[in-house]
Design a protein around this motif. Structure first.
Motif, PDB file in Angstrom:
ATOM      1  N   LEU A 252      -3.258  12.870  -2.258  1.00 22.81           N
ATOM      2  CA  LEU A 252      -3.286  12.063  -1.035  1.00 22.81           C
ATOM      3  C   LEU A 252      -4.289  12.626  -0.030  1.00 22.81           C
TER       4      LEU A 252
ATOM      5  N   LEU B 272       1.299   4.222  -2.790  1.00 27.40           N
ATOM      6  CA  LEU B 272       1.084   5.629  -2.450  1.00 27.40           C
ATOM      7  C   LEU B 272       2.265   6.493  -2.870  1.00 27.40           C
TER       8      LEU B 272
ATOM      9  N   THR C 243       0.835  -1.201   0.000  1.00 24.74           N
ATOM     10  CA  THR C 243       0.000   0.000   0.000  1.00 24.74           C
ATOM     11  C   THR C 243       0.870   1.251   0.000  1.00 24.74           C
TER      12      THR C 243
ATOM     13  N   ARG D 290      -0.298   7.430   6.688  1.00 22.18           N
ATOM     14  CA  ARG D 290       0.472   6.208   6.399  1.00 22.18           C
ATOM     15  C   ARG D 290       1.875   6.531   5.927  1.00 22.18           C
TER      16      ARG D 290
ATOM     17  N   HIS E  69      -5.770  10.060   5.511  1.00 18.90           N
ATOM     18  CA  HIS E  69      -5.392   8.696   5.897  1.00 18.90           C
ATOM     19  C   HIS E  69      -4.107   8.267   5.172  1.00 18.90           C
ATOM     20  N   GLU E  70      -4.021   8.580   3.893  1.00 18.65           N
ATOM     21  CA  GLU E  70      -2.842   8.211   3.109  1.00 18.65           C
ATOM     22  C   GLU E  70      -1.610   8.999   3.566  1.00 18.65           C
TER      23      GLU E  70
ATOM     24  N   SER F 235       1.768   8.143  -6.081  1.00 22.53           N
ATOM     25  CA  SER F 235       0.639   9.066  -6.220  1.00 22.53           C
ATOM     26  C   SER F 235       1.117  10.512  -6.158  1.00 22.53           C
TER      27      SER F 235
END
Length: 121
Positions: A26, A18, A14, A33, A29-30, A21
């Motif tokens: 983003l 990301l 995950t 992380r 939550h992303e 990205s």
């Protein structure tokens, strides 16, 4: 043991996805992380602080402010804050807006203040 390994692999995949990205795409939550994995912190912290400022101002009266993004930001290493004192000051301002947090979050907030006080702020 196999379950823990599978979970680490899932999180790793995950986070790897990301990393590809665009930063502006983003969500909170992303960002939590990525920052929690200490990836892209110099670029992601300003965006995270912007989100935290907005959500802290919208905190409902009487509600606890427990947020994964805040936890990820608060728990960065001392060198992060030492190299970005303006961001540390911005986080301090955000923390003043937040009315109520859980005891776990209060502990992280105390550690953050101890960290920035130890770095010469």
């Amino acid at each position: 043991m196999a379950r823990a390994t599978a979970e680490r692999n899932r999180v790793g995949c995950t986070v790897y996805a990301l990393r590809k990205s665009p930063i502006g795409s983003l969500n909170a939550h992303e960002l939590a992380r990525m920052i929690g994995q200490h990836l892209g912190v110099p670029w992601l912290l300003p965006l995270a602080l912007e989100i935290l400022r907005d959500t802290a101002q919208e905190q409902p009266g009487g509600g606890l402010y427990d947020d994964d993004l805040l936890t990820a930001v608060l728990t960065r290493r001392a060198d992060t804050w030492r190299s970005a004192p303006d961001l540390a000051a911005e986080l301090q301002d955000i923390l003043l807006i937040i009315d109520e947090t859980s005891s776990y979050m209060q502990s992280s907030i105390r550690k953050f203040f101890e960290t920035i006080n130890d770095t010469g702020r």
